[in-house]
Design an enzyme around this catalytic site. Structure first.
Site, PDB file in Angstrom:
ATOM      1  N   SER A  60       0.716  -1.233  -0.162  1.00  0.00           N
ATOM      2  CA  SER A  60      -0.033  -0.030  -0.159  1.00  0.00           C
ATOM      3  C   SER A  60       0.911   1.103   0.195  1.00  0.00           C
ATOM      4  O   SER A  60       1.780   1.305   0.702  1.00  0.00           O
ATOM      5  CB  SER A  60      -0.841  -0.061   1.341  1.00  0.00           C
ATOM      6  OG  SER A  60      -1.514   1.261   1.457  1.00  0.00           O
ATOM      7  N   ASN A  77      -1.821  -7.270   0.492  1.00  0.00           N
ATOM      8  CA  ASN A  77      -3.067  -7.417  -0.317  1.00  0.00           C
ATOM      9  C   ASN A  77      -2.929  -8.640  -1.205  1.00  0.00           C
ATOM     10  O   ASN A  77      -1.917  -8.921  -1.840  1.00  0.00           O
ATOM     11  CB  ASN A  77      -3.486  -6.059  -1.024  1.00  0.00           C
ATOM     12  CG  ASN A  77      -3.843  -5.014  -0.319  1.00  0.00           C
ATOM     13  OD1 ASN A  77      -4.168  -5.181   1.008  1.00  0.00           O
ATOM     14  ND2 ASN A  77      -3.300  -3.860  -0.663  1.00  0.00           N
ATOM     15  N   ARG A 108     -24.758 -10.376 -43.998  1.00  0.00           N
ATOM     16  CA  ARG A 108     -23.691  -9.777 -43.545  1.00  0.00           C
ATOM     17  C   ARG A 108     -24.262  -8.671 -42.429  1.00  0.00           C
ATOM     18  O   ARG A 108     -25.017  -7.960 -43.183  1.00  0.00           O
ATOM     19  CB  ARG A 108     -22.658  -9.358 -44.038  1.00  0.00           C
ATOM     20  CG  ARG A 108     -21.330  -8.885 -43.200  1.00  0.00           C
ATOM     21  CD  ARG A 108     -19.970  -8.835 -44.329  1.00  0.00           C
ATOM     22  NE  ARG A 108     -19.839 -10.122 -44.639  1.00  0.00           N
ATOM     23  CZ  ARG A 108     -19.651 -10.412 -45.888  1.00  0.00           C
ATOM     24  NH1 ARG A 108     -19.854  -9.477 -46.674  1.00  0.00           N
ATOM     25  NH2 ARG A 108     -19.624 -11.591 -46.250  1.00  0.00           N
ATOM     26  N   LYS A 156       0.787  -3.721   4.460  1.00  0.00           N
ATOM     27  CA  LYS A 156      -0.278  -4.378   4.060  1.00  0.00           C
ATOM     28  C   LYS A 156       0.467  -5.509   2.914  1.00  0.00           C
ATOM     29  O   LYS A 156       1.324  -5.285   2.479  1.00  0.00           O
ATOM     30  CB  LYS A 156      -0.988  -3.464   2.949  1.00  0.00           C
ATOM     31  CG  LYS A 156      -2.039  -2.537   3.917  1.00  0.00           C
ATOM     32  CD  LYS A 156      -3.010  -3.168   4.441  1.00  0.00           C
ATOM     33  CE  LYS A 156      -4.047  -4.053   3.720  1.00  0.00           C
ATOM     34  NZ  LYS A 156      -4.869  -2.960   2.897  1.00  0.00           N
TER      35      LYS A 156
END
Length: 452
Positions: free
Chosen positions: A277, A285, A316, A283
């Site tokens: 972080s 994560n 088409r 952190k």
């Protein structure tokens, strides 16, 4: 400027693998278009509709020698890349060969065939990574087949299982989807050749022979009836890729929860600087889970776009075919990044059996309520036993005592042997047996896929 995270030089490496980005690059598209034109020339030469030297002349044109900027400008004017591409190749061919170039084909034939060649490369990459992820999860399941952990339903502690059983569920879910790929490849990896309205009218009585040889030279399945507006195969591919990402997202969602601070039963492999972080140095994560969940979140919209293109007007459509160009490569890219992250997790997940054991004790024996009710039912019947244990559980919540103690003290439970009901041995053994069954199914699916 970039409009897609997958094409971004900044974000692309997070969400898609380098190999898949290469498989769906402009260079790969141009190479596929050149291969398609060379195969068409060879097929037509076999029946006397093109000079023998045309295919070799086309094959000598290296895709990197084509001016991408000029082709891009031409595409913006023409609406499709094949028109400026055909013009550019014509200018490279000897005058005596040029008139037979692109004979009988139309823009969509070359574009769709080139796409199929890119898809073939993409499928190869996905198959290899899927096998590695399944193998990693299977090893994790075997290693922890009897490691006790909490089974959770509706986000609540439910009953004991083993962590191996949870990992085996992840592996089997992915194996079920991955096992559909061989059949999908057979339906999707076919050549496109139909001419302006799909009838191959310009090739006369040689149409079927040319279409068959065209596919053979490309190593693709033959299609003697144009699939210009039969887009179920493309929609099916999108749906399959979305399901693949869904199977990975089930695993990623569980891991993100299990890695949370309050649970802390697993963590993604530690790499210095990963998952940090900008504000909080502590952190870690779950980056891999995040990438996988983000890919699945984006995939559903792309799959829906491809489903919509099945409503292709007449011979088409206006817009529907072009919409595929936004959606299908994105799905392949998202799948590649998600599989890369899943493989890292499957092969390096850090498991904390001690924390799992401590979490089993958080509810003071409530995890064993079902087993306790079964033990009591032998004495007083199922309904009465359920009500008895339900009262005991309420007392656990109110008093903070454990369920075994509370239940053993209740008059209705006197004389009932509750010891076995609160023993981890049976539920863990059942989970281990279920793990073994899941691993056997995975192995059987792998053998079946290998034989296809």
């Amino acid at each position: 400027m970039t409009f897609s995270a997958l094409d971004s030089g900044l974000l692309g490496p997070l969400f898609a693998s380098a190999a898949m980005r290469e498989a769906f690059s402009d260079a790969a598209r141009l190479a596929g278009m050149l291969r398609a034109e060379a195969a068409l020339a060879r097929a037509e030469a076999e029946v006397g509709l093109a000079p023998a030297g045309l295919a070799d002349a086309i094959a000598m044109i290296a895709p990197e020698t084509l001016d991408v900027d000029a082709l891009a400008a031409g595409t913006a004017l023409a609406g499709v890349p094949v028109i400026p591409f055909v013009a550019a190749v014509r200018r490279r061919l000897p005058p005596e060969l040029e008139p037979a170039f692109h004979k009988g084909a139309t823009t969509q034939d070359i574009a769709d065939t080139a796409l199929v060649l890119q898809m073939r490369s993409g499928f190869d990459l996905i198959a290899a990574e899927s096998e590695a992820v399944i193998a990693g999860l299977a090893r994790l399941a075997a290693e922890h087949r009897a490691t006790p952990c909490v089974g959770r339903t509706y986000g609540q502690h439910a009953a004991p299982i083993s962590f191996g059983y949870k990992a085996a569920t992840w592996a089997l879910g992915l194996a079920e989807v991955a096992g559909q790929l061989p059949g999908l490849r057979g339906r999707v990896l076919t050549a496109s050749l139909g001419g302006p309205v799909g009838t191959l009218g310009a090739l006369g009585g040689q149409a079927e022979a040319v279409a068959t040889a065209y596919a053979r030279h490309l190593g693709l399945g033959p299609e003697t009836v144009a699939w210009h507006t039969r887009r179920a195969r493309i929609a099916e591919t999108g749906g399959w890729l979305a399901r693949l990402l869904g199977a990975l997202a089930k695993c990623a969602g569980d891991i993100a929860h299990l890695a949370s601070t309050e649970v802390a039963e697993v963590s993604e492999p530690f790499v210095p600087g990963r998952g940090g972080s900008s504000a909080m140095p502590h952190k870690r994560n779950p980056v891999s889970a995040t990438v996988i969940l983000a890919a699945f979140g984006a995939a559903k919209g792309h799959a829906g776009t491809l489903l919509d293109t099945m409503a292709a007007a007449h011979e088409r459509p206006a817009g529907a075919w072009h919409a595929e160009w936004h959606a299908l490569p994105q799905l392949f890219g998202l799948a590649s990044g998600a599989l890369r992250e899943a493989r890292a997790v499957a092969e390096g997940l850090v498991v904390d059996p001690g924390r799992m054991r401590r979490n089993l004790d958080l509810t003071r024996g409530l995890l064993f309520a079902d087993a306790a009710a079964a033990a009591c039912a032998r004495r007083c019947g199922g309904a009465a036993a359920h009500a008895l244990v339900e009262r005991a559980c309420a007392e656990v919540h109110a008093s903070g005592r454990d369920l075994h103690t509370v239940l053993a003290a209740m008059p209705e439970a006197q004389g009932i042997d509750l010891g076995a009901a609160f023993d981890l041995t049976h539920p863990v053994a059942a989970a281990a047996a279920a793990t073994d069954r899941a691993l056997a199914q995975i192995a059987a699916r792998a053998d079946s896929t290998a034989s296809q």
